[in-house]
Design an enzyme around this catalytic site. Structure first.
Site, PDB file in Angstrom:
ATOM      1  N   ASP A  39     137.149  50.507  20.196  1.00 18.79           N
ATOM      2  CA  ASP A  39     136.968  49.644  19.023  1.00 18.79           C
ATOM      3  C   ASP A  39     138.026  49.916  17.957  1.00 18.79           C
ATOM      4  O   ASP A  39     138.495  51.047  17.803  1.00 18.79           O
ATOM      5  CB  ASP A  39     135.562  49.910  18.453  1.00 18.79           C
ATOM      6  CG  ASP A  39     135.093  48.769  17.573  1.00 18.79           C
ATOM      7  OD1 ASP A  39     135.794  47.749  17.469  1.00 18.79           O
ATOM      8  OD2 ASP A  39     134.011  48.899  16.976  1.00 18.79           O
TER       9      ASP A  39
ATOM     10  N   HIS B 165     145.413  44.464  20.076  1.00 13.28           N
ATOM     11  CA  HIS B 165     144.937  44.600  21.459  1.00 13.28           C
ATOM     12  C   HIS B 165     146.064  45.088  22.375  1.00 13.28           C
ATOM     13  O   HIS B 165     145.849  45.884  23.279  1.00 13.28           O
ATOM     14  CB  HIS B 165     144.383  43.270  21.970  1.00 13.28           C
ATOM     15  CG  HIS B 165     143.161  42.806  21.215  1.00 13.28           C
ATOM     16  ND1 HIS B 165     142.098  43.647  20.952  1.00 13.28           N
ATOM     17  CD2 HIS B 165     142.842  41.608  20.660  1.00 13.28           C
ATOM     18  CE1 HIS B 165     141.172  42.977  20.275  1.00 13.28           C
ATOM     19  NE2 HIS B 165     141.606  41.749  20.074  1.00 13.28           N
TER      20      HIS B 165
ATOM     21  N   LEU C 189     140.336  59.185  40.622  1.00 13.84           N
ATOM     22  CA  LEU C 189     139.603  58.698  39.444  1.00 13.84           C
ATOM     23  C   LEU C 189     139.187  57.255  39.711  1.00 13.84           C
ATOM     24  O   LEU C 189     140.012  56.434  40.120  1.00 13.84           O
ATOM     25  CB  LEU C 189     140.528  58.746  38.218  1.00 13.84           C
ATOM     26  CG  LEU C 189     140.052  57.989  36.969  1.00 13.84           C
ATOM     27  CD1 LEU C 189     138.846  58.673  36.322  1.00 13.84           C
ATOM     28  CD2 LEU C 189     141.177  57.875  35.929  1.00 13.84           C
TER      29      LEU C 189
HETATM   30  C1  FPP Z   1     137.470  45.940  20.120  1.00 16.20           C
HETATM   31  O1  FPP Z   1     138.282  45.964  18.960  1.00 16.20           O
HETATM   32  C2  FPP Z   1     138.312  45.759  21.309  1.00 16.20           C
HETATM   33  C3  FPP Z   1     138.200  44.730  22.184  1.00 16.20           C
HETATM   34  C4  FPP Z   1     137.215  43.643  22.028  1.00 16.20           C
HETATM   35  C5  FPP Z   1     139.126  44.597  23.335  1.00 16.20           C
HETATM   36  C6  FPP Z   1     139.564  45.860  23.992  1.00 16.20           C
HETATM   37  C7  FPP Z   1     140.773  45.587  24.794  1.00 16.20           C
HETATM   38  C8  FPP Z   1     141.846  46.403  24.944  1.00 16.20           C
HETATM   39  C9  FPP Z   1     141.906  47.772  24.425  1.00 16.20           C
HETATM   40  C10 FPP Z   1     143.098  45.984  25.637  1.00 16.20           C
HETATM   41  C11 FPP Z   1     143.004  45.326  26.941  1.00 16.20           C
HETATM   42  C12 FPP Z   1     142.222  46.047  27.974  1.00 16.20           C
HETATM   43  C13 FPP Z   1     142.653  46.284  29.229  1.00 16.20           C
HETATM   44  C14 FPP Z   1     141.715  46.825  30.279  1.00 16.20           C
HETATM   45  C15 FPP Z   1     144.046  46.046  29.618  1.00 16.20           C
HETATM   46  P1  FPP Z   1     138.082  44.841  17.845  1.00 16.20           P
HETATM   47  O2  FPP Z   1     138.971  43.710  18.167  1.00 16.20           O
HETATM   48  O3  FPP Z   1     136.634  44.481  17.755  1.00 16.20           O
HETATM   49  O4  FPP Z   1     138.565  45.578  16.552  1.00 16.20           O
HETATM   50  P2  FPP Z   1     137.977  45.422  15.076  1.00 16.20           P
HETATM   51  O5  FPP Z   1     136.550  45.895  15.127  1.00 16.20           O
HETATM   52  O6  FPP Z   1     138.834  46.313  14.264  1.00 16.20           O
HETATM   53  O7  FPP Z   1     138.093  43.986  14.709  1.00 16.20           O
END
Ligand code: FPP
Length: 243
Positions: free
Chosen positions: A23, A40, A134
């Site tokens: 997150d 992201h 893994l």
């Molecule tokens: C939450 O942060 C994150 C996500 C909804 C997406 C997670 C994805 C990745 C780390 C990259 C892609 C993954 C792979 C497997 C290649 P948020 O957007 O909710 O952040 P915020 O709470 O600060 O708005």
């Protein structure tokens, strides 16, 4: 005492299964005046480092929450960018992980995913299926409640067909996406939020939780070690008493 303050990582007590809610990508980007998608992208780089560190430490299963059933409600541009990142990741997975024994698996409802992603998932799952170093499990279009609903629906069908006569925890567990995967020992959530957000809600009944303020793109191998050290200082009783 519930928590022992430990400082050194004990290589003989590495959690077998770590789950991560990655997150804070959006906030990381906003703080820098960048688009959320850039957050992201940076988060995806962090993920590569953390997969490698888990492999190095001997973690057997790593499950990450990449896209939830609720994430479709985000702006189309952000959803498209996340799908693009996932596709890139899956396409390049073997090259990125070259020389490492990493099996890639995807859990979640694949029906709503773009066809090219589904194809890529099938390809990479097949090409890595015999690897036993893994297990890197990506939760994609995943929702814990949806997972339980699907499992129970399948169970009802199996009861009707006379295949099941007695229902217990095992009959549910073996119908979840995570069939055969042990429950997580440690669940990490970054960015200061302290909730499960529909992630592995059945599987995390006795999981140890670790919350930290670091935003996911800034999460480092050292942060991962801190989480494991915290886990190692805990006393897991699984509802019993200390022996
Ligand atoms: C939450 O942060 C994150 C996500 C909804 C997406 C997670 C994805 C990745 C780390 C990259 C892609 C993954 C792979 C497997 C290649 P948020 O957007 O909710 O952040 P915020 O709470 O600060 O708005």
């Amino acid at each position: 005492m519930l928590f022992n303050k430990k400082k050194e990582l004990d290589k003989n007590n590495i959690p077998k299964h770590i789950a991560i809610i990655m997150d804070g990508n959006g906030r990381w980007a906003e703080k820098r005046g960048l688009s959320r998608s850039m957050g992201h992208r940076e988060g995806s780089r962090t993920l590569k480092k953390i997969v490698e560190e888990c492999y190095r430490l001997g973690v057997r299963y790593l499950t990450v929450y990449a896209f939830s059933t609720e994430n479709w409600s985000r702006p189309k541009e952000e959803v498209d960018e996340l799908m693009k990142l996932l596709l890139e990741y899956l396409r390049n997975a073997e090259r990125e992980l070259a020389g490492k024994n990493v099996r890639i698996r995807v859990i979640g409802d694949k029906k709503r995913l773009p066809e090219e992603i589904v194809k890529e998932i099938e390809r990479v799952e097949k090409s890595t299926e015999n690897i036993e170093g893994l297990d890197f499990i990506i939760a994609l279009n995943y929702g814990g409640r949806q997972e339980i609903v699907e499992a129970v629906s399948r169970l009802v069908e199996d009861v009707k067909a006379g295949l099941v006569s007695r229902i217990d925890e095992g009959t549910i567990s073996e119908r979840l996406y995570t069939k055969g995967i042990p429950d997580p020992d440690l669940l990490i959530r970054t960015s200061g939020e302290m909730r499960l957000s529909n992630f592995l809600i059945w599987q995390s009944s006795y999981t140890e939780f670790y919350f930290c303020d670091v935003l996911w793109p800034d999460f480092s191998a050292a942060n991962l070690r801190d989480a494991i050290i915290s886990y190692q200082g805990r006393q897991r009783r699984f509802g019993g008493v200390k022996c």
